[in-house]
Structure formats: structure tokens, C-alpha cells
Design an enzyme around this catalytic site. Structure first.
Site, PDB file in Angstrom:
ATOM      1  N   ARG A  46       0.850  -1.190   0.000  1.00  0.00           N
ATOM      2  CA  ARG A  46       0.000   0.000   0.000  1.00  0.00           C
ATOM      3  C   ARG A  46       0.885   1.239   0.000  1.00  0.00           C
ATOM      4  O   ARG A  46       1.739   1.399   0.866  1.00  0.00           O
ATOM      5  CB  ARG A  46      -0.895  -0.008   1.250  1.00  0.00           C
ATOM      6  CG  ARG A  46      -1.823   1.169   1.356  1.00  0.00           C
ATOM      7  CD  ARG A  46      -2.800   0.933   2.527  1.00  0.00           C
ATOM      8  NE  ARG A  46      -3.636   2.098   2.721  1.00  0.00           N
ATOM      9  CZ  ARG A  46      -3.613   2.873   3.788  1.00  0.00           C
ATOM     10  NH1 ARG A  46      -2.794   2.617   4.792  1.00  0.00           N
ATOM     11  NH2 ARG A  46      -4.409   3.906   3.875  1.00  0.00           N
ATOM     12  N   PHE A  51       1.277  10.402   2.089  1.00  0.00           N
ATOM     13  CA  PHE A  51       0.685   9.861   3.315  1.00  0.00           C
ATOM     14  C   PHE A  51       1.612   8.803   3.903  1.00  0.00           C
ATOM     15  O   PHE A  51       2.367   9.108   4.823  1.00  0.00           O
ATOM     16  CB  PHE A  51      -0.711   9.304   3.017  1.00  0.00           C
ATOM     17  CG  PHE A  51      -1.468   8.845   4.237  1.00  0.00           C
ATOM     18  CD1 PHE A  51      -1.699   9.685   5.311  1.00  0.00           C
ATOM     19  CD2 PHE A  51      -1.974   7.550   4.283  1.00  0.00           C
ATOM     20  CE1 PHE A  51      -2.402   9.249   6.432  1.00  0.00           C
ATOM     21  CE2 PHE A  51      -2.684   7.107   5.391  1.00  0.00           C
ATOM     22  CZ  PHE A  51      -2.902   7.957   6.467  1.00  0.00           C
ATOM     23  N   GLN A  54       3.311   1.303   3.128  1.00  0.00           N
ATOM     24  CA  GLN A  54       2.982   0.263   4.108  1.00  0.00           C
ATOM     25  C   GLN A  54       3.445  -1.093   3.610  1.00  0.00           C
ATOM     26  O   GLN A  54       3.265  -1.437   2.443  1.00  0.00           O
ATOM     27  CB  GLN A  54       1.470   0.246   4.345  1.00  0.00           C
ATOM     28  CG  GLN A  54       1.035  -0.742   5.405  1.00  0.00           C
ATOM     29  CD  GLN A  54      -0.451  -0.614   5.732  1.00  0.00           C
ATOM     30  OE1 GLN A  54      -1.034   0.452   5.606  1.00  0.00           O
ATOM     31  NE2 GLN A  54      -1.048  -1.715   6.155  1.00  0.00           N
ATOM     32  N   ASN A  93      -2.468  -1.212  11.840  1.00  0.00           N
ATOM     33  CA  ASN A  93      -3.372  -2.055  12.615  1.00  0.00           C
ATOM     34  C   ASN A  93      -4.780  -1.968  12.045  1.00  0.00           C
ATOM     35  O   ASN A  93      -5.054  -1.185  11.140  1.00  0.00           O
ATOM     36  CB  ASN A  93      -3.325  -1.676  14.105  1.00  0.00           C
ATOM     37  CG  ASN A  93      -3.783  -0.262  14.367  1.00  0.00           C
ATOM     38  OD1 ASN A  93      -4.735   0.231  13.778  1.00  0.00           O
ATOM     39  ND2 ASN A  93      -3.100   0.423  15.281  1.00  0.00           N
ATOM     40  N   PHE A 104       4.210   0.964   8.743  1.00  0.00           N
ATOM     41  CA  PHE A 104       4.231   1.989   7.708  1.00  0.00           C
ATOM     42  C   PHE A 104       5.258   3.050   8.052  1.00  0.00           C
ATOM     43  O   PHE A 104       5.677   3.186   9.207  1.00  0.00           O
ATOM     44  CB  PHE A 104       2.843   2.595   7.460  1.00  0.00           C
ATOM     45  CG  PHE A 104       2.232   3.321   8.629  1.00  0.00           C
ATOM     46  CD1 PHE A 104       2.511   4.666   8.884  1.00  0.00           C
ATOM     47  CD2 PHE A 104       1.349   2.666   9.479  1.00  0.00           C
ATOM     48  CE1 PHE A 104       1.935   5.336   9.955  1.00  0.00           C
ATOM     49  CE2 PHE A 104       0.758   3.326  10.553  1.00  0.00           C
ATOM     50  CZ  PHE A 104       1.057   4.658  10.785  1.00  0.00           C
ATOM     51  N   LEU A 113      -3.109  10.373  12.793  1.00  0.00           N
ATOM     52  CA  LEU A 113      -2.745   9.017  13.214  1.00  0.00           C
ATOM     53  C   LEU A 113      -2.299   8.949  14.674  1.00  0.00           C
ATOM     54  O   LEU A 113      -2.207   7.861  15.240  1.00  0.00           O
ATOM     55  CB  LEU A 113      -1.626   8.478  12.312  1.00  0.00           C
ATOM     56  CG  LEU A 113      -1.948   8.401  10.822  1.00  0.00           C
ATOM     57  CD1 LEU A 113      -0.729   7.921  10.043  1.00  0.00           C
ATOM     58  CD2 LEU A 113      -3.143   7.506  10.572  1.00  0.00           C
ATOM     59  N   HIS A 117      -1.945   4.727  16.356  1.00  0.00           N
ATOM     60  CA  HIS A 117      -0.899   3.825  15.872  1.00  0.00           C
ATOM     61  C   HIS A 117       0.363   4.034  16.703  1.00  0.00           C
ATOM     62  O   HIS A 117       0.716   5.165  17.020  1.00  0.00           O
ATOM     63  CB  HIS A 117      -0.587   4.093  14.393  1.00  0.00           C
ATOM     64  CG  HIS A 117      -1.749   3.828  13.503  1.00  0.00           C
ATOM     65  ND1 HIS A 117      -1.985   2.598  12.935  1.00  0.00           N
ATOM     66  CD2 HIS A 117      -2.770   4.632  13.095  1.00  0.00           C
ATOM     67  CE1 HIS A 117      -3.083   2.655  12.211  1.00  0.00           C
ATOM     68  NE2 HIS A 117      -3.579   3.881  12.292  1.00  0.00           N
TER      69      HIS A 117
END
Length: 165
Positions: A46, A51, A54, A93, A104, A113, A117
Site C-alpha cells: 500500500r 501519506f 505500508q 493495525n 508503515f 494518526l 498507531h
């Protein structure tokens, strides 16, 4: 020097420094998974421009992966560590206390975030590689058009230590 992990990818290498004092279980999980070659051959499944990138899922689906603790483990969210800029290493997660093997790296500040996280490290070398991965072409589901693989993850112990403390 804190423990580190060097990730050699198909786009180049980058190294992360682990925050083993602030997030000891999370840092140990990442370090030990790297040391056991768990991440070798996995992909960055990803990539969301500006951003995150991942990875860490051996299935490549974004739904797999286990921790060294067997299954999932609890968050180690602290007020001191935030997603303040590019290069922050954090656990992916699917909700509270569902950490496994996926992680990530941020490509820009991501305050949304914070508190959700576990931040457990930062890129200390090779940020240009992270930026290159972050600029890769993706499909409508944020999956890279061409697979970007972790060829090898190499655990580097803290100076004078055998592991992550």
C-alpha cells in the site's frame, strides 16, 4: 546507538532507528521479525502519495501477518511520540491492540494518526529511497503497479547490546 533495521528494497535501501525505550515490545517485534528474515521477499502493498508506504504483510493483501508474540499484541501509544513528519515508523493495525507484523513509514506529518498507531522508530538513513517508493505509480486501491519488494531486512544491534534491550 539504538537498535536499527536496514531494509534493502528493489528501490534502494533505508535504515530505521528503533525507539526501544518508548515502545519496547513493538521495537522488539520489528527487530526480531527482521532478524528472522520474516520480511525478506515481502512487498510494500500500500502506497498513498504524501501519506504512507505500508509493508510487512507476508500475504501481500494487507490482511496478514503475525507478531513474535503469536497473533496480535497491544498498542504502545505515548504522548511523546507523534507522526510529526516524513520518515516516522509506526505500526499498521485494524483497530486498538491489533498489531502484528505490518508497519508503515510516513511521507509527511500525519497528526490524524496520533493516538491510534504505535510510533516505534524513524528513518535515520536513506530517506530518498522512502520518497522514491512513495512516488511509485499505484492503482485505484493504492497498490503499486510494479511490485516493490523488501529484498532483505537486516537487524543491527544497539552498540554494546545483543538485541533490542
Amino acid at each position: 546507538m539504538a537498535p536499527q533495521v536496514e531494509l534493502t528494497t528493489t528501490y534502494g535501501a533505508f535504515t530505521v532507528e528503533l525507539y526501544d525505550r518508548h515502545a519496547p515490545r513493538t521495537a522488539k517485534n520489528f527487530y526480531e521479525l527482521a532478524r528472522s528474515a520474516y520480511y525478506d521477499g515481502t512487498t510494500f502493498h500500500r502506497i498513498v502519495r504524501d501519506f504512507v508506504i505500508q509493508g510487512g504483510d507476508p500475504t501481500g493483501t494487507g490482511r496478514g501477518g503475525e507478531s513474535i508474540y503469536g497473533g496480535k499484541f497491544a498498542d504502545e501509544v505515548t504522548r511523546e511520540l507523534k507522526h510529526t513528519g516524513a520518515g516516522i515508523l509506526s505500526m499498521a493495525n485494524s483497530g486498538p491492540n491489533t498489531n502484528g507484523s505490518q508497519f508503515f513509514v510516513t511521507l509527511a506529518p500525519q497528526p490524524s494518526l496520533d493516538g491510534k498507531h504505535t510510533v516505534f522508530g524513524r528513518v535515520c538513513d536513506g530517506m530518498e529511497t522512502v520518497k522514491r517508493i512513495g512516488a511509485a505509480r499505484t492503482d485505484a486501491n493504492d497498490r503499486p503497479i510494479e511490485p516493490i519488494r523488501i529484498i532483505r531486512a537486516r537487524a543491527i544491534p544497539a552498540e554494546g547490546a545483543e538485541g533490542t534491550g
